[in-house]
Design a protein around this motif. Sequence first.
Motif, PDB file in Angstrom:
ATOM      1  N   GLN A   1      11.117  17.972   4.044  1.00  0.00           N
ATOM      2  CA  GLN A   1      11.857  17.379   2.940  1.00  0.00           C
ATOM      3  C   GLN A   1      13.113  16.642   3.405  1.00  0.00           C
ATOM      4  O   GLN A   1      13.401  15.542   2.905  1.00  0.00           O
ATOM      5  CB  GLN A   1      12.220  18.476   1.924  1.00  0.00           C
ATOM      6  N   PRO A   2      13.915  17.163   4.352  1.00  0.00           N
ATOM      7  CA  PRO A   2      15.079  16.376   4.813  1.00  0.00           C
ATOM      8  C   PRO A   2      14.692  15.041   5.434  1.00  0.00           C
ATOM      9  O   PRO A   2      15.389  14.039   5.254  1.00  0.00           O
ATOM     10  CB  PRO A   2      15.740  17.300   5.841  1.00  0.00           C
ATOM     11  N   ILE A   3      13.561  14.994   6.146  1.00  0.00           N
ATOM     12  CA  ILE A   3      13.126  13.738   6.747  1.00  0.00           C
ATOM     13  C   ILE A   3      12.672  12.758   5.665  1.00  0.00           C
ATOM     14  O   ILE A   3      12.906  11.549   5.755  1.00  0.00           O
ATOM     15  CB  ILE A   3      12.002  13.996   7.761  1.00  0.00           C
ATOM     16  N   ARG A   4      12.028  13.263   4.612  1.00  0.00           N
ATOM     17  CA  ARG A   4      11.624  12.376   3.514  1.00  0.00           C
ATOM     18  C   ARG A   4      12.844  11.773   2.827  1.00  0.00           C
ATOM     19  O   ARG A   4      12.848  10.593   2.465  1.00  0.00           O
ATOM     20  CB  ARG A   4      10.806  13.167   2.493  1.00  0.00           C
ATOM     21  N   GLU A   5      13.878  12.589   2.647  1.00  0.00           N
ATOM     22  CA  GLU A   5      15.108  12.050   2.052  1.00  0.00           C
ATOM     23  C   GLU A   5      15.730  10.992   2.963  1.00  0.00           C
ATOM     24  O   GLU A   5      16.303  10.007   2.475  1.00  0.00           O
ATOM     25  CB  GLU A   5      16.095  13.191   1.816  1.00  0.00           C
TER      26      GLU A   5
ATOM     27  N   ASN B   1       0.852  -1.187   0.000  1.00  0.00           N
ATOM     28  CA  ASN B   1       0.000   0.000   0.000  1.00  0.00           C
ATOM     29  C   ASN B   1       0.891   1.241   0.000  1.00  0.00           C
ATOM     30  O   ASN B   1       1.107   1.876   1.028  1.00  0.00           O
ATOM     31  CB  ASN B   1      -0.921  -0.027   1.221  1.00  0.00           C
ATOM     32  N   LEU B   2       1.415   1.598  -1.163  1.00  0.00           N
ATOM     33  CA  LEU B   2       2.353   2.717  -1.254  1.00  0.00           C
ATOM     34  C   LEU B   2       1.670   4.049  -1.002  1.00  0.00           C
ATOM     35  O   LEU B   2       2.305   4.980  -0.520  1.00  0.00           O
ATOM     36  CB  LEU B   2       3.010   2.718  -2.630  1.00  0.00           C
ATOM     37  N   SER B   3       0.382   4.169  -1.361  1.00  0.00           N
ATOM     38  CA  SER B   3      -0.307   5.441  -1.166  1.00  0.00           C
ATOM     39  C   SER B   3      -0.380   5.811   0.312  1.00  0.00           C
ATOM     40  O   SER B   3      -0.171   6.967   0.691  1.00  0.00           O
ATOM     41  CB  SER B   3      -1.707   5.372  -1.765  1.00  0.00           C
ATOM     42  N   ARG B   4      -0.657   4.829   1.175  1.00  0.00           N
ATOM     43  CA  ARG B   4      -0.714   5.119   2.603  1.00  0.00           C
ATOM     44  C   ARG B   4       0.668   5.473   3.153  1.00  0.00           C
ATOM     45  O   ARG B   4       0.803   6.368   4.000  1.00  0.00           O
ATOM     46  CB  ARG B   4      -1.263   3.896   3.356  1.00  0.00           C
ATOM     47  N   GLN B   5       1.698   4.812   2.641  1.00  0.00           N
ATOM     48  CA  GLN B   5       3.052   5.117   3.089  1.00  0.00           C
ATOM     49  C   GLN B   5       3.462   6.528   2.665  1.00  0.00           C
ATOM     50  O   GLN B   5       4.095   7.264   3.430  1.00  0.00           O
ATOM     51  CB  GLN B   5       4.025   4.090   2.519  1.00  0.00           C
ATOM     52  N   LYS B   6       3.088   6.946   1.456  1.00  0.00           N
ATOM     53  CA  LYS B   6       3.421   8.287   1.003  1.00  0.00           C
ATOM     54  C   LYS B   6       2.681   9.335   1.818  1.00  0.00           C
ATOM     55  O   LYS B   6       3.216  10.415   2.098  1.00  0.00           O
ATOM     56  CB  LYS B   6       3.080   8.423  -0.478  1.00  0.00           C
ATOM     57  N   MET B   7       1.433   9.050   2.194  1.00  0.00           N
ATOM     58  CA  MET B   7       0.684   9.997   3.016  1.00  0.00           C
ATOM     59  C   MET B   7       1.345  10.185   4.379  1.00  0.00           C
ATOM     60  O   MET B   7       1.371  11.295   4.926  1.00  0.00           O
ATOM     61  CB  MET B   7      -0.754   9.511   3.187  1.00  0.00           C
ATOM     62  N   GLN B   8       1.891   9.108   4.936  1.00  0.00           N
ATOM     63  CA  GLN B   8       2.584   9.232   6.219  1.00  0.00           C
ATOM     64  C   GLN B   8       3.871  10.035   6.085  1.00  0.00           C
ATOM     65  O   GLN B   8       4.233  10.805   6.979  1.00  0.00           O
ATOM     66  CB  GLN B   8       2.883   7.837   6.774  1.00  0.00           C
ATOM     67  N   GLU B   9       4.564   9.891   4.964  1.00  0.00           N
ATOM     68  CA  GLU B   9       5.817  10.609   4.773  1.00  0.00           C
ATOM     69  C   GLU B   9       5.582  12.095   4.503  1.00  0.00           C
ATOM     70  O   GLU B   9       6.449  12.917   4.756  1.00  0.00           O
ATOM     71  CB  GLU B   9       6.605   9.984   3.620  1.00  0.00           C
ATOM     72  N   ARG B  10       4.414  12.444   3.959  1.00  0.00           N
ATOM     73  CA  ARG B  10       4.144  13.849   3.663  1.00  0.00           C
ATOM     74  C   ARG B  10       4.041  14.693   4.923  1.00  0.00           C
ATOM     75  O   ARG B  10       4.147  15.916   4.857  1.00  0.00           O
ATOM     76  CB  ARG B  10       2.840  13.970   2.871  1.00  0.00           C
ATOM     77  N   ALA B  11       3.797  14.065   6.049  1.00  0.00           N
ATOM     78  CA  ALA B  11       3.691  14.822   7.296  1.00  0.00           C
ATOM     79  C   ALA B  11       5.044  15.346   7.762  1.00  0.00           C
ATOM     80  O   ALA B  11       5.092  16.181   8.663  1.00  0.00           O
ATOM     81  CB  ALA B  11       3.072  13.942   8.386  1.00  0.00           C
ATOM     82  N   HIS B  12       6.139  14.890   7.159  1.00  0.00           N
ATOM     83  CA  HIS B  12       7.475  15.310   7.558  1.00  0.00           C
ATOM     84  C   HIS B  12       8.037  16.310   6.546  1.00  0.00           C
ATOM     85  O   HIS B  12       7.513  16.466   5.438  1.00  0.00           O
ATOM     86  CB  HIS B  12       8.410  14.105   7.672  1.00  0.00           C
TER      87      HIS B  12
END
Length: 443
Positions: free
Chosen positions: A239-243, A226-237
């Motif tokens: 840009q450095p945290i996403r990297e 479920n990549l969509s749910r994982q991307k939604m969780q990462e959007r809360a951080h």
Amino acid sequence: MALVFLTDDQRPPCPGCSTYLMEPYIRCAKCGPPHLQICLQCFSRGWEDSKHQSDHDYEIIANEFCILESGWTAKDELKLMEAVGDCGFGNWHDIANQIPGKTKQECEQHYIRIFVENAKPPFPVFGIESKSDKADVMICRLSDDPPRPIRDTQKAGEMAGYMPARGDFVMEHDNYAEWDLKDIYFHTQDDKLLNELKYAAVDIYQSRLKERLRRKKIIRNLGLINLSRQKMQERAHSQPIRELFDKLRKFSRLHTPVEQDKLIEGLIYEIDLRREIVRLQEYRECGIKTFIGARLFDRLKARRQQMKTSKNHLDEVLGAVMRDPYSCRQWLQRQALVEAGHSCRELPPIAAPVSRKSATPLDLASFAGYEKLTEKEREMCASVRVIPEAYFEYKTIFQNECDKVGYLKLKHARTLIRIDVNKILKMFDFMVKEGIINATSPS
């Protein structure tokens, strides 16, 4: 006396009482072939005939006993193997329907533990299960079920060929691993070396199945389906945290999901600490020793940054546009807006006029159709740089459209041909001036 596991489901009736044989029953070890099989009642009475005697050696035929794991009889093992062959690996719901008294979770865990993960497949090392083995079984259990989107939708395409109803993928890792075993058969007349080679091929296949299952565990436990749910969780951080998430994703196969989350949380906490240390060091360099002074320093710093953005915009017109009256006039207008209280985002940008050199007229004498042009059409085509054949084609399109409606507007003419708008404008004005087309409505 020997205890034998018989897999033949079609058994003859008892010759003594003609009843259908029910397990356990007795098979004579001397009589045969075919083997003589009698029920327990006839065996207890000492039944004999012309060939069979009551003192013959015998075997007890029964498969209602556990051979691989407690709770799974030989009958259950046989039904499990037949169901996996009929329904396919992973279709545990249909497999459980063919085994009475077993759920799909029990079937899946038993098959994986005994026939996939075992060190000596298909028979295990008998003994007491350790706590670590039970922990591995619990980890093997799937986490939250992924969503079940409608087929051929965008969400279904994002699941990388995963079939939620079956709990499996359309394309497996090492998808052609079974091809190496499809032509292997074990015969009693094979020599020892050939049998060893066949056993080695089976061992290699088992290791490939373990690798396939290990990859499935990583994907399912980390929620990578479920990549969509994982991307939604990462959007809360930020840009450095996403990297940071992207860099550490490759190490997730070395940890459990909980360990991976703890690792990322620890690194995020470290980043926050480093940022706070830099801020405190800045306070110390500026001579600030109290938090009240720190808050005042932050407010003044924010105001200073705001004043920097609303600085004099003279540097934007320096250089190439300094001597241009048009750019200087724009700069004066922007300064007036700044003094009136407008923010920098509301100010119009300074656009320096770009001087374009007019293109040299095109020499049309060598093109086909030049003789058909009038003198005025030749001058227009040369200045616009349109060859005669293209001009006649555009002229025909405009005339046909004008005949249909009675007139032709410039806006409509731009949609009829896809060329430079300046060329269309010049040709349109020329045709209207020469009376070729009409630009006004007859009414």
